[in-house]
Each structure stands twice: as structure tokens, then as C-alpha cells.
Scaffold this motif. Structure first.
Motif, mmCIF file in Angstrom:
data_model
loop_
_atom_site.group_PDB
_atom_site.id
_atom_site.type_symbol
_atom_site.label_atom_id
_atom_site.label_comp_id
_atom_site.label_asym_id
_atom_site.label_seq_id
_atom_site.Cartn_x
_atom_site.Cartn_y
_atom_site.Cartn_z
ATOM 1 N N GLU A 49 -47.638 48.579 37.039
ATOM 2 C CA GLU A 49 -48.464 49.934 36.667
ATOM 3 C C GLU A 49 -49.860 49.729 37.079
ATOM 4 O OE1 GLU A 49 -47.670 52.518 34.261
ATOM 5 O OE2 GLU A 49 -45.958 51.976 35.273
ATOM 6 N N PHE A 50 -50.351 48.428 37.377
ATOM 7 C CA PHE A 50 -51.527 48.149 37.665
ATOM 8 C C PHE A 50 -52.167 48.479 39.294
ATOM 9 C CE2 PHE A 50 -54.535 44.633 39.427
ATOM 10 C CZ PHE A 50 -55.890 45.238 38.544
ATOM 11 N N GLU A 51 -52.960 49.454 39.086
ATOM 12 C CA GLU A 51 -53.437 49.689 40.555
ATOM 13 C C GLU A 51 -54.616 48.702 41.267
ATOM 14 O OE1 GLU A 51 -55.069 53.565 40.618
ATOM 15 O OE2 GLU A 51 -54.771 53.778 42.752
ATOM 16 N N ALA A 52 -54.034 47.947 41.888
ATOM 17 C CA ALA A 52 -54.991 46.717 42.476
ATOM 18 C C ALA A 52 -55.883 47.345 43.488
ATOM 19 C CB ALA A 52 -54.195 45.390 43.007
ATOM 20 N N VAL A 53 -55.417 48.174 44.463
ATOM 21 C CA VAL A 53 -56.109 48.711 45.724
ATOM 22 C C VAL A 53 -55.972 50.179 45.505
ATOM 23 C CG1 VAL A 53 -56.326 49.286 48.071
ATOM 24 C CG2 VAL A 53 -55.732 46.862 47.228
ATOM 25 N N PRO A 71 -65.917 40.570 45.522
ATOM 26 C CA PRO A 71 -65.831 39.661 44.368
ATOM 27 C C PRO A 71 -64.448 39.162 44.177
ATOM 28 C CG PRO A 71 -66.263 41.685 43.507
ATOM 29 C CD PRO A 71 -66.416 41.814 45.020
ATOM 30 N N SER A 72 -63.802 37.880 43.578
ATOM 31 C CA SER A 72 -62.401 37.386 43.433
ATOM 32 C C SER A 72 -61.856 38.628 42.641
ATOM 33 C CB SER A 72 -62.803 36.184 42.462
ATOM 34 O OG SER A 72 -61.445 35.719 42.555
ATOM 35 N N GLY A 73 -60.543 38.735 42.935
ATOM 36 C CA GLY A 73 -59.968 39.731 42.452
ATOM 37 C C GLY A 73 -59.977 41.143 42.458
ATOM 38 N N LYS A 76 -58.733 42.337 47.841
ATOM 39 C CA LYS A 76 -58.790 41.906 49.437
ATOM 40 C C LYS A 76 -57.481 41.345 50.016
ATOM 41 C CE LYS A 76 -62.083 38.512 48.737
ATOM 42 N NZ LYS A 76 -62.300 38.597 47.117
ATOM 43 N N SER A 77 -56.931 40.337 49.091
ATOM 44 C CA SER A 77 -55.617 39.788 49.836
ATOM 45 C C SER A 77 -54.605 40.669 49.674
ATOM 46 C CB SER A 77 -55.608 38.576 48.974
ATOM 47 O OG SER A 77 -56.230 37.464 49.187
ATOM 48 N N THR A 78 -54.418 41.523 48.400
ATOM 49 C CA THR A 78 -53.481 42.373 48.417
ATOM 50 C C THR A 78 -53.463 43.496 49.552
ATOM 51 O OG1 THR A 78 -53.697 42.095 46.012
ATOM 52 C CG2 THR A 78 -52.819 44.217 46.843
ATOM 53 N N PHE A 79 -54.646 43.976 49.978
ATOM 54 C CA PHE A 79 -54.709 44.973 50.960
ATOM 55 C C PHE A 79 -54.599 44.399 52.364
ATOM 56 C CE2 PHE A 79 -57.580 47.024 54.192
ATOM 57 C CZ PHE A 79 -56.916 48.217 54.069
ATOM 58 N N LEU A 89 -42.703 40.529 49.081
ATOM 59 C CA LEU A 89 -42.165 39.451 48.294
ATOM 60 C C LEU A 89 -42.529 39.447 46.802
ATOM 61 C CD1 LEU A 89 -43.523 36.165 50.502
ATOM 62 C CD2 LEU A 89 -41.238 37.316 50.326
ATOM 63 N N ILE A 90 -43.405 40.182 46.489
ATOM 64 C CA ILE A 90 -43.622 40.552 45.089
ATOM 65 C C ILE A 90 -42.811 41.800 44.341
ATOM 66 C CG2 ILE A 90 -45.401 40.780 43.352
ATOM 67 C CD1 ILE A 90 -47.205 39.659 45.708
ATOM 68 N N PRO A 91 -41.839 41.532 43.745
ATOM 69 C CA PRO A 91 -40.818 42.655 43.493
ATOM 70 C C PRO A 91 -41.559 43.810 42.968
ATOM 71 C CG PRO A 91 -40.027 40.435 42.571
ATOM 72 C CD PRO A 91 -41.452 40.265 43.050
ATOM 73 N N ASP A 205 -56.694 35.243 55.903
ATOM 74 C CA ASP A 205 -56.806 35.377 54.531
ATOM 75 C C ASP A 205 -57.764 34.136 54.150
ATOM 76 O OD1 ASP A 205 -57.209 36.123 51.798
ATOM 77 O OD2 ASP A 205 -55.082 36.345 51.393
ATOM 78 N N GLU A 206 -58.804 34.120 53.944
ATOM 79 C CA GLU A 206 -59.800 32.921 53.830
ATOM 80 C C GLU A 206 -59.265 31.790 54.433
ATOM 81 O OE1 GLU A 206 -60.851 32.263 49.659
ATOM 82 O OE2 GLU A 206 -59.987 34.323 49.236
ATOM 83 N N PRO A 207 -59.298 31.909 55.852
ATOM 84 C CA PRO A 207 -58.767 30.835 56.681
ATOM 85 C C PRO A 207 -59.669 29.513 56.645
ATOM 86 C CG PRO A 207 -59.820 32.224 58.234
ATOM 87 C CD PRO A 207 -59.945 32.858 56.492
HETATM 88 N N1 LIG Z 1 -48.496 38.993 41.992
HETATM 89 C C1 LIG Z 1 -49.154 39.486 41.421
HETATM 90 N N2 LIG Z 1 -48.817 40.252 40.300
HETATM 91 C C2 LIG Z 1 -49.554 41.095 39.308
HETATM 92 N N3 LIG Z 1 -50.965 41.031 39.494
HETATM 93 C C3 LIG Z 1 -51.416 40.509 40.957
HETATM 94 C C4 LIG Z 1 -50.491 39.719 41.581
HETATM 95 N N4 LIG Z 1 -51.442 39.580 42.656
HETATM 96 C C5 LIG Z 1 -52.709 39.733 42.362
HETATM 97 N N5 LIG Z 1 -52.632 40.536 41.298
HETATM 98 C C6 LIG Z 1 -53.814 41.211 40.728
HETATM 99 O O1 LIG Z 1 -54.427 42.055 41.848
HETATM 100 C C7 LIG Z 1 -55.718 42.010 41.815
HETATM 101 C C8 LIG Z 1 -56.089 41.698 42.997
HETATM 102 O O2 LIG Z 1 -55.626 40.527 43.610
HETATM 103 P P1 LIG Z 1 -56.042 39.845 44.950
HETATM 104 O O3 LIG Z 1 -55.429 38.673 45.104
HETATM 105 O O4 LIG Z 1 -55.718 40.807 45.977
HETATM 106 O O5 LIG Z 1 -57.797 39.516 44.853
HETATM 107 P P2 LIG Z 1 -58.599 38.926 45.777
HETATM 108 O O6 LIG Z 1 -59.640 39.918 46.060
HETATM 109 O O7 LIG Z 1 -57.722 38.436 47.233
HETATM 110 O O8 LIG Z 1 -59.111 37.815 45.012
HETATM 111 P P3 LIG Z 1 -59.567 36.302 45.707
HETATM 112 O O9 LIG Z 1 -61.039 36.313 46.305
HETATM 113 O O10 LIG Z 1 -59.664 35.490 44.216
HETATM 114 O O11 LIG Z 1 -58.676 35.683 46.431
HETATM 115 C C9 LIG Z 1 -56.309 41.077 40.809
HETATM 116 O O12 LIG Z 1 -56.636 41.549 39.754
HETATM 117 C C10 LIG Z 1 -54.853 40.130 40.762
HETATM 118 O O13 LIG Z 1 -54.819 39.788 39.113
#
Ligand SMILES: Nc1ncnc2c1ncn2[C@@H]1O[C@H](COP(=O)(O)OP(=O)(O)OP(=O)(O)O)[C@@H](O)[C@H]1O
Ligand SMILES: [Mg+2]
Lengths: 284, 448
Positions: A49-53, A71-73, A76-79, A89-91, A205-207
């Protein structure tokens, strides 16, 4: 928020609040580059349900280096991982909107994600060489795609290692296990491994987050070398690094792409209040 | 908690831990020491001329000339013994009927005891069972039989409040006043001249087939049967288990169906092995009719079902312990899922998978219950590879049980039983050691 004007940045040293930021001395425009390579249209990524991006709109330009900060979380990585579909890989992960690569929908019904990943290489935060020899690590990709000729493989291995500025250090021990290399060498090996498949885009990703300053400098030099030949996207927490290596910078905050501009401009003259707060270190 | 108490706690925990390990070690020693000592005794022992005769007659091994010489030397003393018997039998004829009857009833057991000791006496008809064709083949047994020959065991029931006591009566005393009285000291004195004990190393114990249901000979049929059964079980269970583990870890979606499969797998791992034995009989033999009756095939299949959950679990764990980063690296290079599994995940998981496999192999080799109804027979010769689909086989685990509980001469052949136990324990130990070795080797190779 597509990238704005592409003026050549001049040598500048900007003092913002409490932090010094150095901009690269020479940033030439890249001939043949600058066309939209990856295009996001109202692109959202969900974990369940959680909209990460959230509804990102952006053109990532070919052969330039684009940095992603925030900032962390903030997603960035998700995008980044959405671009070569590593999120598969994440169902629970799914997307809405459109993300295109060379005009083709990355999440299209008929998209072959294996082919896609061949064109969009990735280097991860932690160096992750296979527990095989250096040679076999680099040759893994080409072999996968059907190349078995030892001589041709050797050429590719050498070329990739040279590109990754690792050749001189390892040319005499290609048959040794890659896990015996130092962290910095391992990371450059991973870059070389990604390059051996001849991708068009390189996602980083943060190499350098696991590396010491010297190894970090080498990776940054490497990115400069590759600039102009590959479209590069790099996630980093290090603002100096973003300003040193990138042409464009994206700033994410809580899943929203807040600002996306030329790096020089984003760091010297951010349009958004939040960007300014972030790059000046008022929060992180 | 302050530093002092913490230190005392640490120390006492160390002491308790060390103590429990020591107790375990001692217990293990107490269990293993007799097994090893007695088991080794089935290969290294003091053998008699009868053992060498048996080897020559049954297996055609030994130096013929030497044997002829030895038998001739033994014959000198045997002749004396036979002569004494003849003399006494002649003496019997001269006695009054009542007295004769009395002596005859005592003389019968003496002859039997003597025959057990040194082999058939002249005038007896040729025995059908091989065990009656020879005297004692092992010297320590011969000494035991000598005692039985010299003394008659009797039970003292005089006091009904305590258990009956065994006591011994000298047979010589019973024949006081007859010519037979000389026989007993003579046999006692010259038994070594008759049986000619000599230190013997009998490797054939491991490679010979058994003669007269393990009274003589070796345990090769059992070793081979155990090998066939265990390897057969692995042939079915290992590939299946690895495939299932790959499915569980890489392909299965979390869901109702999957969680049922998983808990079924865990449950299966805890089912008593006798249940598998009955299942094997009901399913493989009676329903599927893989063979007409017991066979190696049916036994292997049953064992395979039994060890499958263990293999699946070990493989699953091994696969899950492969760093996710390997998988990511491979996929990001444009590898397919299948290719990633085959070229990256399985090789990295190999040490764990193989360890699980080898330990299961040991378990398959050691289990008795699953093969009772599906594959094991107590006596038999080694079967050919072609017969595994139709023939049952003797097996170590089953025959250890059989020798201990059902064999009609169990007490006479304890050394065979110990030998089998040692062989089985060694096989299982060897397998487990090789698992450790394999694991270390492959891990080292992976780490470079
Ligand atoms: N496998 C997952 N399942 C559920 N939520 C996730 C998953 N991976 C990441 N999230 C959530 O998605 C959001 C974004 O995560 P992401 O890893 O993309 O952040 P980030 O910007 O890369 O952070 P960081 O700088 O710490 O690496 C965070 O709130 C995280 O908790
Ligand atoms: Mg991240």
C-alpha cells in the motif's frame, strides 16, 4: 521538472551556509548526448500500500551523469532499481504511471526484463563480486549472452578492466578469486563487470559508501572517464560527490522529486526551499 | 549487575558447559569403546585350525600343503581322544544294563560337548548344516566350550526365596572309576595341539559372504545391501530434494498452498521411521507394485521418502544463506532467473546442500524400520546390480537387529554382530566426516 538549460558551468567555488561545494572545473557539453534516455511520466512505486516514490516526472538525459540525492528512506534506491526492474525481486512492489527507456515502456506487458537489464547495468552499494576468479567475474555477462570464444572473452575482460582502471592492478592475477581484492578494487571490478555487457545505462547505488577516500576518488575518476559514453545515474549521500561527478541532480524528499536541475544550479541556486535546507545541511 | 558477579556467572557457565561436554564425551566413549573393541575382534582374533579349514573348504583360500601338514599334526592328538572314546564305549558294553544306562545318559552330553569343541567325531553321520562340520574357529570361543565340556552347569533351586544359582560339576568326577576319566585332563591339556590357535587377520570378514547364516564367513552381502539401499535412496531423494528446495526458495509465492506444503514437509521430517516402512509396503509394493515383493528398489524409494524432508530443508537453508547480492549481481547483468540459479546460487549453496545430502545418506544407511517390510532379508547372498529391481537384500541395520533378537545361535556369533555394528558406525562416521571435509574444501574454493 525536466532538466533546464544546459549552460557550461564554469570553475566556481560556492560557499553555502556552512558547507563548501566544489563544482567541476570543466564540464563540456557532450556531443550526441542530451536526448531523453529514460523518461518517467507520473511514475509511482508502491511497496504494497505504501507509495515509496510519488508521481515522478523526469527526463534522464543520455550520456550525462545524473545524481540522485535526498535523505535516507526518501526513495532514491527504489527509483533507481525501478529503472532496470531490480524491484521485481520484491513481491510486494508494483508501479503505476509510465517509465520508458528509449521510448519503450519498461513495465510494459511484453517487455523482456532480462534484455532490459543487459542494456541497463547496475553497481550496488556493497561490492558484490561472485566467488569466482577475476576473469570469470568479468566474463560472466558476455558468456551469459552466448560468447564462448576464449580469445574474444580475454579481449573483453582486458577492455572492461582498462575502462574501470583496474587492469594494471590485476592483470597478473586474473585467475585469482575476486574476493581476494580490496574493497575499492572489488567495486571497480563490479563496474568492469557491468561494462563488459556493454550496457547503455549504468546505475550506481551509493557505489562509494563502503570505500575509503582514496578508493572513492578512483571511482569518481572512473565516472568522469565514462561520462559521455554511458548514461550514468548515481545515488549518493555525499553532496560533494554529487557536485563533483554529476551534470544533473535530482533531489528526492519523502518519495517526491522535489527538484531536478543542472548540478551547478541546484547547488548554487536551488529553487526549492527544501532543497536548500537539505544541501546546506539543515536536515539530513 | 556488577563486574564481580558477571565474572562469576561467566566462569560458572563455562564450567557447566565444559562439564556437559565432558559427560557427553565419556558417555560416547562408554558406548563406542566396546563396539570398537569387539568389532575389531571380528577381523583380528586368535583363529584355530578349524577356521583355516573352513576358509579352505568354503572359500578355497589358504595354503593347501600347509593345511595338510597342520591337520596331520592335529590328527595325532585327535586319534588319542577318539581312542579314549572307543575304549570307553567298549567298556560300556561290559557293564550291567542299569549302570550302562546311567553312564550312557551322561556320556551323550560329553560327546556333544566334545563335538562342539573340536568338530565331528568319527562314526557320526555327516551333518547337513555347515555349523556342525567344524569345531570352534575362534580360540576364545574354544576356551568357553572347553569349560562347558569339562563342567556341567547345574542350577541350585534349594532356596525358593532367592534366584536359582548356577554351579558347575566336574564331568570327570562323574566318570570316576571308568576309563573315560582320562579324557578330560587330556583334552584340557592338548586342546591347543588339536585346534592350533594362531593370531589371525581375517579381512575376508568384510568381503566374504556369510556361511550358514553368519556362523562363519563375512558380512559383504550386508555391506553391499546397505550401500545399494542408501545410494538408491539418494538417487531419488537428492535431485528431487534440491529441485523442491529451489522451488520453495526461488519460485513459490508466499501463500496458503505454499505454507501447507512447507508444514507438510516439516511434519514429514518428524514422522517415525516405522511409519515410512509401512507406507512403503502399502504404497510402493502393494499399490504401485514396483516389485512383486520386497526389493532394493522398494526399499530405496521408501528411504528416499524418509530422507527427502531433511534434504529439502538443508538445501533450502543453504540456498537462503547465499548472499542476496550474488543474485542481484547476476540478474543485473541480464541473466535469467534459471541461469542465475544454475550458475550462481546453486554453486554457492553447494557445500550446504552436499552436507545435507551426505548426512541423509548416513541416515538412510543406518535406518532399520523403513526396510523391514520393503527390502530386507536376514540371510542371503550379495545380489547383482541387475537384481535391485526385483530382489531383496540383507542390510547391516536390519541384520544387526536380526542377529541380536532372532538368530537361533545369537550367543555364538556376538562377534559378527559387533563387527556389523562397527562397520555401520564406521560407514556413517566416514560419511559425516567426508561431509565436513567436502564442506571445508568447497567453502575454501569459493573464498579463494
Ligand atoms: N522491500 C521493501 N518493502 C517495503 N518497504 C520498503 C522496501 N524497501 C524500501 N522500503 C521503503 O521504501 C522507502 C524508500 O526506501 P529506499 O531504500 O528507496 O530509500 P533510500 O532513499 O535509498 O534510502 P537510503 O539512503 O537509506 O538508502 C523507505 O521508506 C523504505 O522503508
Ligand atoms: Mg538506498
Amino acid at each position: 521538472m525536466t532538466a533546464d538549460s544546459r549552460e557550461t558551468s564554469q570553475k566556481e567555488q560556492v560557499k553555502t551556509a556552512n558547507r563548501e561545494i566544489y563544482l567541476p572545473s570543466e564540464r563540456k557539453n557532450i556531443s550526441g548526448g542530451g536526448t531523453p534516455h529514460v523518461v518517467a511520466k507520473d511514475f509511482s512505486i508502491y511497496y504494497g500500500e505504501f507509495e515509496a516514490v510519488k508521481k515522478v516526472n523526469a527526463d534522464i538525459l543520455s550520456r550525462y551523469v545524473t545524481a540522485i540525492i535526498g535523505p535516507s528512506g526518501c526513495g532514491k534506491s527504489t527509483f533507481l532499481r525501478a529503472i532496470n526492474r531490480m524491484n521485481d525481486l520484491i513481491p510486494s512492489c508494483h508501479t503505476t504511471g509510465a517509465l520508458r527507456f528509449d521510448g519503450e515502456d519498461i513495465y510494459g506487458k511484453f517487455t523482456d526484463e532480462v534484455l532490459l537489464r543487459k542494456k541497463i547495468g547496475m553497481v550496488f552499494q556493497k561490492p558484490n563480486p561472485f566467488p569466482k576468479s577475476i576473469f570469470d567475474n568479468i566474463a560472466y555477462g558476455p558468456r551469459l549472452h552466448g560468447l564462448n570464444d576464449r580469445k574474444q572473452l580475454a579481449e573483453i575482460v582486458e577492455r572492461s578492466l582498462r575502462k574501470a582502471a583496474l587492469w594494471d592492478e590485476v592483470s597478473d592475477r586474473l585467475d585469482k578469486n575476486a574476493l581476494g581484492l580490496s574493497g575499492g578494487q572489488q567495486q571497480r571490478l563490479c563496474v568492469a563487470r557491468a561494462l563488459a555487457v556493454e550496457p547503455e545505462i549504468l546505475l550506481l547505488d551509493e557505489p562509494t559508501s563502503a570505500l575509503d577516500p582514496k578508493a572513492t576518488a578512483k571511482i569518481e575518476d572512473l565516472i568522469q572517464e565514462l561520462r559521455g559514453s554511458y548514461t550514468i545515474m548515481i545515488v549518493t549521500h555525499n553532496m560533494q560527490q554529487a557536485s563533483r561527478v554529476s551534470d544533473y541532480t535530482m533531489f528526492f524528499y519523502e518519495g517526491v522529486l522535489v527538484e531536478y536541475a543542472r548540478t551547478a544550479q541546484l547547488f548554487t541556486n536551488p529553487k526549492d526551499r527544501m532543497t536548500e535546507d537539505y544541501i546546506t545541511g539543515r536536515f539530513s | 549487575m556488577n563486574l564481580g558477579t558477571r565474572k562469576i556467572l561467566d566462569r560458572s557457565f563455562t564450567a557447566v558447559g565444559f562439564g556437559s561436554i565432558a559427560v557427553m564425551g565419556i558417555a560416547l566413549l562408554i558406548v563406542l569403546a566396546p563396539i570398537i573393541y569387539n568389532g575389531i575382534g571380528s577381523v583380528f582374533f586368535t583363529g584355530t585350525l578349524e577356521h583355516r579349514n573352513m576358509l579352505f573348504n568354503e572359500f578355497g583360500r589358504g595354503d593347501k600343503e600347509e593345511l595338510v601338514k597342520e591337520n596331520a599334526a592335529s590328527e595325532v592328538y585327535r586319534k588319542q581322544i577318539y581312542g579314549m572314546l572307543d575304549a570307553f564305549e567298549a567298556e560300556l558294553e561290559t557293564m550291567e544294563p542299569e549302570k550302562k544306562q546311567d553312564y550312557l545318559s551322561k556320556y551323550g552330553p560329553v560327546r556333544t560337548a566334545l563335538q562342539t569343541l573340536i568338530g565331528p567325531l568319527p562314526g557320526e553321520e555327516t551333518a547337513i548344516l555347515t555349523r556342525y562340520k567344524y569345531g570352534q574357529t575362534r580360540w576364545e570361543k574354544a576356551e568357553e566350550k572347553l569349560h562347558e565340556f569339562l563342567y556341567e552347569a547345574k542350577w541350585d533351586y534349594s532356596n525358593p526365596d532367592v534366584m536359582a544359582k548356577e554351579y558347575f560339576v566336574s564331568r570327570a568326577a562323574e566318570f570316576e572309576g571308568t576309563s573315560l576319566v582320562k579324557l578330560f585332563p587330556y583334552v584340557e591339556k592338548h586342546l591347543p595341539d588339536v585346534l592350533r590357535p594362531r593370531f589371525t587377520v581375517y579381512w575376508g570378514f568384510l568381503t566374504d559372504s556369510s556361511v550358514d547364516s553368519h556362523i562363519f564367513g563375512g558380512i559383504w552381502p550386508e555391506i553391499q545391501g546397505t550401500f545399494f539401499l542408501a545410494v538408491g535412496a539418494m538417487l531419488f531423494a537428492f535431485p528431487l530434494g534440491v529441485i523442491a528446495a529451489v522451488y520453495f526458495t526461488e519460485y513459490a509465492r508466499e501463500g496458503f498452498f505454499n505454507s501447507i506444503l512447507r508444514s507438510a514437509n516439516s511434519t514429514l521430517a518428524g514422522v517415525p521411521s516405522i511409519v515410512f516402512g509401512l507406507f512403503g509396503l502399502a504404497f510402493f509394493i502393494n499399490t504401485l507394485k514396483v516389485s512383486e515383493s520386497k526389493s532394493v528398489l522398494a526399499g530405496s524409494l521408501t528411504l528416499a521418502i524418509m530422507i527427502l524432508p531433511t534434504i529439502i530443508r538443508a538445501a533450502e537453508e543453504a540456498i537462503l544463506s547465499v548472499p542476496k547480492t550474488y543474485k542481484e549481481a547476476s540478474l543485473s547483468l541480464g541473466s535469467t532467473k534459471w541461469n542465475t540459479i544454475m550458475t550462481v546460487i546453486l554453486p554457492a549453496a553447494l557445500p550446504g546442500i552436499l552436507t545435507g545430502g551426505v548426512i541423509s545418506l548416513g541416515r538412510a544407511a543406518g535406518e532399520t524400520a523403513p526396510i523391514i517390510f520393503t527390502a530386507a532379508v536376514s540371510v542371503g547372498s550379495a545380489i547383482g546390480l541387475a537384481d535391485v529391481f526385483s530382489s531383496p537384500t540383507p542390510a547391516l541395520s536390519w541384520n544387526i537387529y536380526n542377529l541380536a533378537s532372532e538368530h537361533e545361535a545369537a550367543a555364538e556369533i556376538r562377534h559378527v554382530q559387533y563387527g556389523m555394528v562397527l562397520a555401520l558406525v564406521s560407514i556413517v562416521l566416514l560419511l559425516n566426516l567426508s561431509a565436513i571435509f567436502l564442506r571445508a574444501r568447497i567453502s575454501k574454493k569459493l573464498k579463494g
